[in-house]
Design a protein around this motif. Structure first.
Motif, PDB file in Angstrom:
ATOM      1  N   ARG A 192      58.152  65.845  66.756  1.00  0.00           N
ATOM      2  CA  ARG A 192      56.986  65.631  65.885  1.00  0.00           C
ATOM      3  C   ARG A 192      57.210  64.383  65.046  1.00  0.00           C
ATOM      4  O   ARG A 192      58.295  64.183  64.485  1.00  0.00           O
ATOM      5  N   LEU A 193      56.182  63.529  64.961  1.00  0.00           N
ATOM      6  CA  LEU A 193      56.246  62.368  64.080  1.00  0.00           C
ATOM      7  C   LEU A 193      56.207  62.850  62.635  1.00  0.00           C
ATOM      8  O   LEU A 193      55.237  63.480  62.209  1.00  0.00           O
ATOM      9  N   ALA A 194      57.272  62.560  61.878  1.00  0.00           N
ATOM     10  CA  ALA A 194      57.384  63.080  60.516  1.00  0.00           C
ATOM     11  C   ALA A 194      57.086  62.035  59.447  1.00  0.00           C
ATOM     12  O   ALA A 194      56.489  62.346  58.406  1.00  0.00           O
ATOM     13  N   GLU A 195      57.490  60.766  59.688  1.00  0.00           N
ATOM     14  CA  GLU A 195      57.341  59.758  58.637  1.00  0.00           C
ATOM     15  C   GLU A 195      57.305  58.370  59.267  1.00  0.00           C
ATOM     16  O   GLU A 195      58.015  58.089  60.231  1.00  0.00           O
ATOM     17  N   VAL A 196      56.454  57.475  58.675  1.00  0.00           N
ATOM     18  CA  VAL A 196      56.388  56.082  59.112  1.00  0.00           C
ATOM     19  C   VAL A 196      56.401  55.196  57.869  1.00  0.00           C
ATOM     20  O   VAL A 196      55.607  55.406  56.938  1.00  0.00           O
ATOM     21  N   THR A 197      57.312  54.211  57.866  1.00  0.00           N
ATOM     22  CA  THR A 197      57.351  53.240  56.767  1.00  0.00           C
ATOM     23  C   THR A 197      57.360  51.825  57.342  1.00  0.00           C
ATOM     24  O   THR A 197      57.874  51.576  58.436  1.00  0.00           O
ATOM     25  N   VAL A 198      56.747  50.898  56.548  1.00  0.00           N
ATOM     26  CA  VAL A 198      56.778  49.467  56.870  1.00  0.00           C
ATOM     27  C   VAL A 198      57.312  48.764  55.629  1.00  0.00           C
ATOM     28  O   VAL A 198      56.611  48.688  54.608  1.00  0.00           O
ATOM     29  N   GLY A 199      58.536  48.297  55.728  1.00  0.00           N
ATOM     30  CA  GLY A 199      59.160  47.761  54.517  1.00  0.00           C
ATOM     31  C   GLY A 199      59.249  48.874  53.480  1.00  0.00           C
ATOM     32  O   GLY A 199      59.830  49.935  53.723  1.00  0.00           O
ATOM     33  N   SER A 200      58.630  48.655  52.328  1.00  0.00           N
ATOM     34  CA  SER A 200      58.636  49.677  51.275  1.00  0.00           C
ATOM     35  C   SER A 200      57.359  50.508  51.254  1.00  0.00           C
ATOM     36  O   SER A 200      57.197  51.391  50.409  1.00  0.00           O
ATOM     37  N   GLU A 201      56.436  50.228  52.196  1.00  0.00           N
ATOM     38  CA  GLU A 201      55.157  50.936  52.244  1.00  0.00           C
ATOM     39  C   GLU A 201      55.226  52.097  53.238  1.00  0.00           C
ATOM     40  O   GLU A 201      55.967  52.065  54.224  1.00  0.00           O
ATOM     41  N   THR A 202      54.396  53.108  52.973  1.00  0.00           N
ATOM     42  CA  THR A 202      54.336  54.300  53.833  1.00  0.00           C
ATOM     43  C   THR A 202      53.003  54.354  54.566  1.00  0.00           C
ATOM     44  O   THR A 202      51.944  54.132  53.963  1.00  0.00           O
ATOM     45  N   VAL A 203      53.072  54.624  55.861  1.00  0.00           N
ATOM     46  CA  VAL A 203      51.865  54.845  56.673  1.00  0.00           C
ATOM     47  C   VAL A 203      51.562  56.341  56.659  1.00  0.00           C
ATOM     48  O   VAL A 203      52.449  57.166  56.892  1.00  0.00           O
ATOM     49  N   VAL A 204      50.323  56.676  56.352  1.00  0.00           N
ATOM     50  CA  VAL A 204      49.948  58.085  56.247  1.00  0.00           C
ATOM     51  C   VAL A 204      50.049  58.753  57.615  1.00  0.00           C
ATOM     52  O   VAL A 204      49.498  58.274  58.610  1.00  0.00           O
ATOM     53  N   VAL A 205      50.770  59.869  57.686  1.00  0.00           N
ATOM     54  CA  VAL A 205      50.886  60.681  58.902  1.00  0.00           C
ATOM     55  C   VAL A 205      50.416  62.081  58.542  1.00  0.00           C
ATOM     56  O   VAL A 205      51.153  62.852  57.930  1.00  0.00           O
ATOM     57  N   GLY A 206      49.200  62.411  58.912  1.00  0.00           N
ATOM     58  CA  GLY A 206      48.667  63.728  58.592  1.00  0.00           C
ATOM     59  C   GLY A 206      48.540  64.584  59.827  1.00  0.00           C
ATOM     60  O   GLY A 206      49.095  64.278  60.888  1.00  0.00           O
ATOM     61  N   ALA A 207      47.798  65.686  59.682  1.00  0.00           N
ATOM     62  CA  ALA A 207      47.550  66.566  60.823  1.00  0.00           C
ATOM     63  C   ALA A 207      46.675  65.832  61.829  1.00  0.00           C
ATOM     64  O   ALA A 207      45.551  65.431  61.511  1.00  0.00           O
ATOM     65  N   PRO A 208      47.182  65.605  63.046  1.00  0.00           N
ATOM     66  CA  PRO A 208      46.419  64.788  63.995  1.00  0.00           C
ATOM     67  C   PRO A 208      45.321  65.580  64.700  1.00  0.00           C
ATOM     68  O   PRO A 208      45.394  66.802  64.837  1.00  0.00           O
ATOM     69  N   LYS A 209      44.306  64.860  65.161  1.00  0.00           N
ATOM     70  CA  LYS A 209      43.312  65.418  66.064  1.00  0.00           C
ATOM     71  C   LYS A 209      43.778  65.149  67.489  1.00  0.00           C
ATOM     72  O   LYS A 209      44.165  64.033  67.818  1.00  0.00           O
ATOM     73  N   VAL A 210      43.720  66.173  68.335  1.00  0.00           N
ATOM     74  CA  VAL A 210      44.271  66.073  69.681  1.00  0.00           C
ATOM     75  C   VAL A 210      43.139  66.007  70.695  1.00  0.00           C
ATOM     76  O   VAL A 210      42.176  66.783  70.626  1.00  0.00           O
ATOM     77  N   ALA A 211      43.233  65.103  71.635  1.00  0.00           N
ATOM     78  CA  ALA A 211      42.248  64.979  72.709  1.00  0.00           C
ATOM     79  C   ALA A 211      42.957  64.414  73.934  1.00  0.00           C
ATOM     80  O   ALA A 211      43.998  63.765  73.828  1.00  0.00           O
ATOM     81  N   ARG A 212      42.378  64.682  75.124  1.00  0.00           N
ATOM     82  CA  ARG A 212      42.935  64.137  76.356  1.00  0.00           C
ATOM     83  C   ARG A 212      41.910  63.238  77.030  1.00  0.00           C
ATOM     84  O   ARG A 212      40.733  63.601  77.134  1.00  0.00           O
ATOM     85  N   THR A 213      42.360  62.086  77.469  1.00  0.00           N
ATOM     86  CA  THR A 213      41.534  61.170  78.243  1.00  0.00           C
ATOM     87  C   THR A 213      42.298  60.812  79.503  1.00  0.00           C
ATOM     88  O   THR A 213      43.340  60.143  79.435  1.00  0.00           O
ATOM     89  N   GLY A 214      41.807  61.268  80.656  1.00  0.00           N
ATOM     90  CA  GLY A 214      42.514  61.005  81.896  1.00  0.00           C
ATOM     91  C   GLY A 214      43.892  61.613  81.879  1.00  0.00           C
ATOM     92  O   GLY A 214      44.066  62.805  81.630  1.00  0.00           O
ATOM     93  N   ARG A 215      44.902  60.796  82.092  1.00  0.00           N
ATOM     94  CA  ARG A 215      46.286  61.279  82.145  1.00  0.00           C
ATOM     95  C   ARG A 215      47.013  61.106  80.816  1.00  0.00           C
ATOM     96  O   ARG A 215      48.238  61.203  80.766  1.00  0.00           O
ATOM     97  N   ARG A 216      46.280  60.840  79.724  1.00  0.00           N
ATOM     98  CA  ARG A 216      46.880  60.643  78.415  1.00  0.00           C
ATOM     99  C   ARG A 216      46.409  61.714  77.443  1.00  0.00           C
ATOM    100  O   ARG A 216      45.227  62.059  77.397  1.00  0.00           O
TER     101      ARG A 216
END
Length: 714
Positions: free
Chosen positions: A71-95
């Motif tokens: 599970r993706l728990a945390e994302v940072t860029v330098g000293s900044e944080t990218v918001v990682v919340g509850a994702p919406k899940v969908a399938r398109t083709g083989r992805r």
């Protein structure tokens, strides 16, 4: 001038070429997708399966009992944080795509691996991009130059080879590190500062070695007449505690249509799939025994449309259904070829209570697979412990008032051996006959099978088969009134035979069996067609047993007639699924069998008179009982055909010869449907064309006679 058909020589070649042989492979190495009843997406490749829930990718290698969850728990860029919340899940083709507030996480599937990616359309700043992933599971992480390998006693899973790519295609290798119970992906700051968005980070999750590859198990097959499609369903053992069920649509020639269809690819243990069709609804219903290794065991059902769309699976029997308690075992289903609201499914199952006592129950469902409000009905109970029920694949075609399923099961006797019983159910599920003893002697008889019925005059009969311990296969003819009309053995000379399946096309019964030579050698899948002779109360073998070419079949072949239980056969054509040994393991194949006797169907003879060339008289169609034949001679003159008994008579005043006697005179062109009468198999009749008004006759003035064609019903 009438339209000219194919010339006679080409038609003869096409008619005589349909012989049983190697079929089309069914078990796919591709990826199967599904959405479970709770809305969670699943996918299964050749070497793995996974599902996505609450941001977790739960990955399981084939043959393994444990999951690796990421599970993706945390994302940072330098000293900044990218918001990682509850994702919406969908399938398109083989992805499979997980849309977080600040990025899009995607899993691209292939038979051997999952390729994870993280796409950033925007970044809150520039600097080192660090993605921390939480990892759970009974796997031991080991760092490598390419990333991390997660090991168990069964095998190894790789999480390696990560790169970052920007919008201009520039890329850099990304280190994969194990830290604080998780994975860290670190994209260098220098690359992030210069990158043109969107920026993608792309690692791969794959099975490295050690785990087993799933193998296909026993299969079942049905056919939809109106779309000319087969559906084949089979078991696929993913691990010792996890059996999956997969289906595949195929065209009338056995060519796969679309991709494989998931009946169940979850980590529940679902097995023993059975299949039936409902012509009115245009659906197939697959039932199976499930429970995930826990009690109670339940029966599951899943409807598949002829377009290949599967609705989510649903429990249909077991504890809590219809007021019943206990387990639901050995579920089976019968369908209907009726074309009105009388077309239903009937589901049968064995109920086992807490102390091990067993009963046989039935419950009807509509064309959509929904259980009818009347609830289940008990067909058999008592001290004899009825168990292992089976039901005919179909209840029979018109007249629907006399249609009936046959249900058979095994029982225990006071002497400790097993016996076979059966009953007949009307189209609405009412018991119209039985239960009756089909075989209640002192021998050990069990594991019954039952065909769809044939219609002989106004009489419907089904064929039952079972295995007698030490005595080989046994057969019985069972009618709608509950009468056992015949009991007999079944043997393939020089072999030990085990019947795998049987069905009917409305006129004849088809039996497929696995035969192992007594003198040694490989087993062969054999097929035979038999007819019920009510006037002599006997079964006649219309086609001697023949092996299917190629490979080395295992046990459990399956058979289905194109029009199972039709009132009149549309030509005896059967789909037979065999499981063959291949270099990489067993492989399922569908073979199309025409059920014909060996030998030519059409033979051209020389007796003729006049100027009609050999290729001017054409016959197209099917020379089997119930088949349709077209006769044609392209001419504007008055013409027709003589149809009758083969002969070779010389006209005394010249060299002209007549090839038919006791003839009926019919018009040109002429269409006939051969009667659906099994006793006609092997019979021969002849036809000879004539043209009146010709000037080329050397003997009969204005009458020309064509070559004679002898027709053998196969």
């Amino acid at each position: 001038m009438r339209r000219r058909f194919l010339v006679c020589s080409a038609v003869l070649s096409a008619l005589n070429a349909q012989q049983p042989g190697a079929g089309h492979p069914l078990a796919s190495d591709g990826v199967v997708f599904d959405v479970a009843a709770d809305g969670v997406p699943w996918a299964r490749g050749r070497d793995w399966k996974a599902h996505w829930r609450d941001g977790w990718c739960v990955f399981r290698p084939a043959g393994n009992r444990e999951d690796l969850s990421i599970r993706l728990a945390e994302v940072t860029v330098g000293s900044e944080t990218v918001v990682v919340g509850a994702p919406k899940v969908a399938r398109t083709g083989r992805r499979v795509q997980l849309s977080h507030p600040g990025l899009v996480e995607a899993w691209a599937t292939s038979p051997a691996s999952l390729e994870q990616s993280f796409a950033f359309a925007d970044l809150p700043g520039r600097g080192e991009l660090c993605l921390r992933l939480e990892v759970l599971g009974a796997f031991e992480p080991r760092s490598t130059e390419a990333g991390i390998r997660f090991a168990t006693s069964a095998g190894v899973v790789r999480y390696e080879t990560c790169v970052a790519i920007d919008a201009k295609g520039r890329r850099v290798n990304v280190p994969i590190e194990w830290s604080a119970g998780g994975v860290c992906l670190r994209v260098p700051a220098a690359f992030v500062v210069e990158a043109e968005l969107p920026l993608v980070v792309d690692p791969t999750l794959a099975v490295a070695a050690g785990f087993s590859t799933p193998q296909p198990g026993p299969a079942r097959v049905v056919h939809d007449e109106f779309t000319s499609q087969y559906l084949v369903v089979w078991e696929s053992r993913f691990s010792p505690s996890d059996m999956d069920v997969i289906a595949q649509r195929l065209g009338s020639d056995g060519t796969p249509i679309g991709g494989p269809i998931a009946i169940d690819i979850t980590t529940s243990n679902v097995e023993r799939p059975r299949l039936a069709a409902n012509a009115f609804a245009g659906t197939w219903l697959c039932v199976a025994q499930g429970g995930g290794g826990a009690l109670p065991i339940v029966a599951l059902a899943r409807r598949v449309s002829v377009e290949g769309i599967a609705v989510p699976p649903a429990p249909i029997a077991g504890a809590g259904f219809g007021g019943l308690t206990g387990d639901a075992l050995h579920v089976d289903v019968g369908g209907s070829p009726q074309l009105d609201g009388s077309a239903r499914y009937t589901i049968v199952f064995e109920r086992r209570d807490a102390v091990g006592a067993t009963e046989v129950w039935a419950w009807q469902a509509d064309g959509g697979g929904a259980l009818l409000a009347g609830g289940p009905q008990r067909l058999a109970h008592g001290l004899r412990g009825p168990a292992r029920p089976v039901i005919s694949r179909s209840c029979g075609f018109d007249p629907w008032q006399s249609s009936a399923w046959t249900v058979a099961w095994q029982t225990a006797s006071a002497g400790g051996d097993r016996d076979v019983q059966a009953c007949a159910l009307a189209w609405d599920g009412a018991v119209v006959a039985g239960p009756v003893d089909v075989d209640a002697d002192a021998d050990d008889d069990g594991d019954p099978l039952v065909s769809s019925p044939v219609l002989v005059g106004a009489e419907r009969v089904a064929l039952l088969a079972w295995q007698q311990a030490g005595g080989g296969p046994r057969l019985a003819v069972f009618d709608r009134a509950g009468q056992v009309r015949l009991r007999s053995g079944f043997a393939i000379p020089g072999t030990t035979a085990v019947i795998g399946d049987l069905d009917s096309d409305g006129s004849r019964f088809a039996i497929v069996a696995t035969a192992t030579p007594l003198a040694g050698g490989s087993a062969q899948t054999m097929a035979t067609a038999v007819a019920w002779r009510s006037d002599f109360a006997s079964l006649r073998v219309d086609l001697q047993e023949r092996p299917f070419a190629g490979g080395d079949p295992e046990s459990d072949p399956a058979v289905y007639a194109l029009r199972s239980s039709a009132g009149a056969s549309s030509g005896a054509v059967y789909g037979i699924v065999v499981r063959r040994h291949q270099a990489g393991g067993p492989q399922l194949e569908l073979a199309i069998w025409d059920g014909r006797q060996p030998g030519p169907q059409l033979v051209v003879r020389e007796p003729h008179c006049g100027g009609i060339p050999a290729n001017a008289f054409t016959i197209v169609g099917s020379c089997v009982i119930g088949g349709e034949l077209w006769f044609d001679m392209p001419t504007d003159a008055f013409s027709g055909f003589m149809v009758g008994t083969p002969a070779d008579l010389q006209i005394p005043v010249c060299n002209c010869r007549v090839g038919v006697v006791d003839a009926n005179m019919v018009a040109n062109p002429y269409v006939t449907i051969l009667p659906s009468e099994p006793t006609l198999v092997g019979a021969m009749f002849s036809t000879q064309g004539y043209i009146i008004g010709s000037r080329s006759s050397t003997c009969l003035g204005v009458i020309d006679l064509s070559y004679t064609i002898d027709i053998t019903i196969r």
